[in-house]
Design a protein around this motif. Structure first.
Motif, PDB file in Angstrom:
ATOM      1  N   SER A  24      18.720 -15.531  43.181  1.00 16.14           N
ATOM      2  CA  SER A  24      18.851 -14.915  41.857  1.00 16.14           C
ATOM      3  C   SER A  24      19.762 -13.699  41.902  1.00 16.14           C
ATOM      4  O   SER A  24      20.510 -13.425  40.953  1.00 16.14           O
ATOM      5  CB  SER A  24      17.473 -14.524  41.329  1.00 16.14           C
ATOM      6  OG  SER A  24      16.877 -13.555  42.176  1.00 16.14           O
ATOM      7  N   TRP A  25      19.710 -12.951  42.996  1.00 17.48           N
ATOM      8  CA  TRP A  25      20.567 -11.772  43.137  1.00 17.48           C
ATOM      9  C   TRP A  25      22.039 -12.175  43.242  1.00 17.48           C
ATOM     10  O   TRP A  25      22.917 -11.500  42.702  1.00 17.48           O
ATOM     11  CB  TRP A  25      20.127 -10.981  44.364  1.00 17.48           C
ATOM     12  CG  TRP A  25      20.808  -9.666  44.538  1.00 17.48           C
ATOM     13  CD1 TRP A  25      21.360  -8.886  43.559  1.00 17.48           C
ATOM     14  CD2 TRP A  25      21.006  -8.962  45.763  1.00 17.48           C
ATOM     15  NE1 TRP A  25      21.883  -7.735  44.098  1.00 17.48           N
ATOM     16  CE2 TRP A  25      21.683  -7.759  45.449  1.00 17.48           C
ATOM     17  CE3 TRP A  25      20.661  -9.227  47.088  1.00 17.48           C
ATOM     18  CZ2 TRP A  25      22.022  -6.835  46.416  1.00 17.48           C
ATOM     19  CZ3 TRP A  25      21.003  -8.299  48.041  1.00 17.48           C
ATOM     20  CH2 TRP A  25      21.679  -7.116  47.715  1.00 17.48           C
ATOM     21  N   ILE A  62      27.689 -14.002  34.500  1.00 15.68           N
ATOM     22  CA  ILE A  62      27.994 -14.889  33.370  1.00 15.68           C
ATOM     23  C   ILE A  62      27.025 -16.064  33.356  1.00 15.68           C
ATOM     24  O   ILE A  62      26.526 -16.472  32.293  1.00 15.68           O
ATOM     25  CB  ILE A  62      29.448 -15.384  33.456  1.00 15.68           C
ATOM     26  CG1 ILE A  62      30.420 -14.197  33.484  1.00 15.68           C
ATOM     27  CG2 ILE A  62      29.768 -16.280  32.268  1.00 15.68           C
ATOM     28  CD1 ILE A  62      30.323 -13.295  32.282  1.00 15.68           C
ATOM     29  N   VAL A  63      26.731 -16.623  34.521  1.00 14.12           N
ATOM     30  CA  VAL A  63      25.804 -17.751  34.596  1.00 14.12           C
ATOM     31  C   VAL A  63      24.401 -17.306  34.195  1.00 14.12           C
ATOM     32  O   VAL A  63      23.711 -17.993  33.423  1.00 14.12           O
ATOM     33  CB  VAL A  63      25.803 -18.344  36.023  1.00 14.12           C
ATOM     34  CG1 VAL A  63      24.781 -19.464  36.137  1.00 14.12           C
ATOM     35  CG2 VAL A  63      27.193 -18.844  36.392  1.00 14.12           C
ATOM     36  N   ALA A  64      23.960 -16.167  34.705  1.00 12.86           N
ATOM     37  CA  ALA A  64      22.633 -15.660  34.347  1.00 12.86           C
ATOM     38  C   ALA A  64      22.533 -15.384  32.852  1.00 12.86           C
ATOM     39  O   ALA A  64      21.507 -15.682  32.216  1.00 12.86           O
ATOM     40  CB  ALA A  64      22.337 -14.390  35.143  1.00 12.86           C
ATOM     41  N   VAL A  74      17.054  -6.435  34.337  1.00  8.78           N
ATOM     42  CA  VAL A  74      15.971  -6.262  35.302  1.00  8.78           C
ATOM     43  C   VAL A  74      15.875  -7.468  36.223  1.00  8.78           C
ATOM     44  O   VAL A  74      15.674  -7.332  37.438  1.00  8.78           O
ATOM     45  CB  VAL A  74      14.639  -6.020  34.560  1.00  8.78           C
ATOM     46  CG1 VAL A  74      13.459  -6.062  35.524  1.00  8.78           C
ATOM     47  CG2 VAL A  74      14.678  -4.688  33.829  1.00  8.78           C
ATOM     48  N   TRP A  75      16.015  -8.648  35.667  1.00 12.33           N
ATOM     49  CA  TRP A  75      15.947  -9.879  36.466  1.00 12.33           C
ATOM     50  C   TRP A  75      17.010  -9.876  37.571  1.00 12.33           C
ATOM     51  O   TRP A  75      16.751 -10.330  38.690  1.00 12.33           O
ATOM     52  CB  TRP A  75      16.134 -11.089  35.560  1.00 12.33           C
ATOM     53  CG  TRP A  75      16.060 -12.398  36.260  1.00 12.33           C
ATOM     54  CD1 TRP A  75      14.939 -13.094  36.607  1.00 12.33           C
ATOM     55  CD2 TRP A  75      17.163 -13.204  36.694  1.00 12.33           C
ATOM     56  NE1 TRP A  75      15.267 -14.272  37.235  1.00 12.33           N
ATOM     57  CE2 TRP A  75      16.627 -14.371  37.297  1.00 12.33           C
ATOM     58  CE3 TRP A  75      18.543 -13.057  36.635  1.00 12.33           C
ATOM     59  CZ2 TRP A  75      17.440 -15.359  37.843  1.00 12.33           C
ATOM     60  CZ3 TRP A  75      19.343 -14.051  37.171  1.00 12.33           C
ATOM     61  CH2 TRP A  75      18.787 -15.177  37.770  1.00 12.33           C
ATOM     62  N   VAL A  82      15.878  -4.395  44.858  1.00 15.58           N
ATOM     63  CA  VAL A  82      14.809  -3.411  45.031  1.00 15.58           C
ATOM     64  C   VAL A  82      13.701  -3.975  45.913  1.00 15.58           C
ATOM     65  O   VAL A  82      13.180  -3.282  46.800  1.00 15.58           O
ATOM     66  CB  VAL A  82      14.262  -2.987  43.649  1.00 15.58           C
ATOM     67  CG1 VAL A  82      13.062  -2.062  43.804  1.00 15.58           C
ATOM     68  CG2 VAL A  82      15.349  -2.295  42.838  1.00 15.58           C
ATOM     69  N   VAL A  83      13.336  -5.228  45.694  1.00 14.52           N
ATOM     70  CA  VAL A  83      12.260  -5.843  46.475  1.00 14.52           C
ATOM     71  C   VAL A  83      12.647  -5.917  47.952  1.00 14.52           C
ATOM     72  O   VAL A  83      11.859  -5.553  48.841  1.00 14.52           O
ATOM     73  CB  VAL A  83      11.933  -7.247  45.939  1.00 14.52           C
ATOM     74  CG1 VAL A  83      10.952  -7.968  46.863  1.00 14.52           C
ATOM     75  CG2 VAL A  83      11.356  -7.159  44.541  1.00 14.52           C
TER      76      VAL A  83
END
Length: 333
Positions: free
Chosen positions: A149-150, A155-157, A205-206, A212-213
């Motif tokens: 996800s990162w 653009i895709v997200a 945030v997503w 961060v995690v």
């Protein structure tokens, strides 16, 4: 073999005296030769020169051009060469600082960035703590999902989120409508600014939570287990252990992550721009999109440059806090 011969054979060869070495002299009273640092103080700057040159070309010239435009009257006539740029001093800054719309955008940007940073840090911390309590293969799967996800292009997200929150075909509306007493079919999430910005905030945030995690998970491995066990023996619960043991150890990392998140979220542009199909409405304007519209939609390049320069000054204040924290951490180490 005689006793004298045996004793002579076992005597080790003489070694240079340690005291002589410490005194800086070698054999026969000669000064000891010490290696000299190659290049001296100029070596680090020589190694940094290519990087500094690239930064100067990529960031230095655009920033200098931005400063020059912010003090000029520069529109389409000046862009096409029909008129010469006219220096107007601080007129552009006076105009934008006296505009109520500009201050509304500033407040909206601060609220948006603050909400995104708080959500990012809270969700990132909770996820990092939960990862410490799962098995190894579950942690591996979650880390793979986080990295995927990162690494997803913005653009895709954004396209995925537009589909999730679509008015007619959105999956979220369909799922919420399955709840008893809830009818979200045909609900337009972008009919109002607060709801639409909330959706964009979730998108930001997503994309920020994985970093961060991963960083906090690495920091949690440095928390001494002995301190946690001692706190539990003293009667501290889970919250007490986190507050008085885990949080102080993670404080430098949390401060840096928070500062970086503020810098990134204050500079959000593609999420808003693409989500609103290249034409953000007034309720969706942030400082970055507002500057872009002033420069390339209204063709007021001087005013747009002034807004961008004010944004840079605000971000430099955050960068100063970040550098101060970095120096503090360096002094502690």
């Amino acid at each position: 073999m005689s006793a004298a011969e045996t004793t002579t054979a076992k005597v080790p060869p003489t070694r240079p005296s340690t005291a002589q070495g410490a005194g800086g002299t070698g054999g026969a009273g000669k000064p000891a030769v010490r290696p000299r640092a190659g290049g001296g103080a100029a070596l680090p700057w020589t190694l940094l020169a290519p990087c500094l040159l690239v930064l100067l070309l990529v960031l230095g010239y655009p920033l200098a051009r931005l400063v020059a435009l912010s003090f000029q009257k520069f529109g389409q006539p000046q862009l096409w060469g029909f008129q010469e740029p006219e220096t107007v001093g601080f007129a552009n800054f006076t105009r934008i600082l006296g505009d109520g719309e500009f201050w509304a955008v500033v407040v909206r940007t601060i609220v948006f960035a603050g909400g995104a940073v708080i959500l990012t840090m809270v969700l990132g911390m909770l996820t990092a703590l939960l990862l410490q309590r799962v098995s190894g293969w579950v942690k591996t799967l979650i880390n793979i999902a986080l990295v995927a996800s990162w690494g997803m292009p913005i653009i895709v997200a954004t396209a995925i989120f537009k589909w999730l929150f679509d008015t007619d075909y959105g999956v979220l509306n369909w799922l919420l409508s399955r709840l008893p007493g809830v009818d979200m079919i045909g609900h337009n999430w972008f009919a109002s600014g607060p709801q639409g910005l909330a959706v964009i905030m979730l998108l930001v945030v997503w994309g920020a939570v994985p970093f961060v995690v991963i960083t906090l998970s690495a920091g949690l491995t440095q928390v001494p287990k002995e301190l946690e066990e001692a706190a539990r023996l003293d009667g501290a619960g889970s919250w007490g252990v986190f507050r008085y043991v885990t949080l102080p150890v993670l404080k430098p990392i949390i401060v840096m992550l928070t500062t970086l998140s503020v810098i990134w979220d204050m500079g959000v542009f593609p999420q808003v721009f693409v989500m609103r199909n290249g034409h953000p409405e007034a309720e969706f304007q942030l400082l970055t999109t507002y500057s872009y519209d002033k420069a390339f939609v209204v063709n007021d390049y001087g005013g747009g440059s002034a807004i961008a320069l004010v944004t840079v000054v605000l971000l430099l204040g955050v960068v100063a806090v970040y550098m101060r924290q970095m120096l503090k951490i360096g002094e502690v180490e």
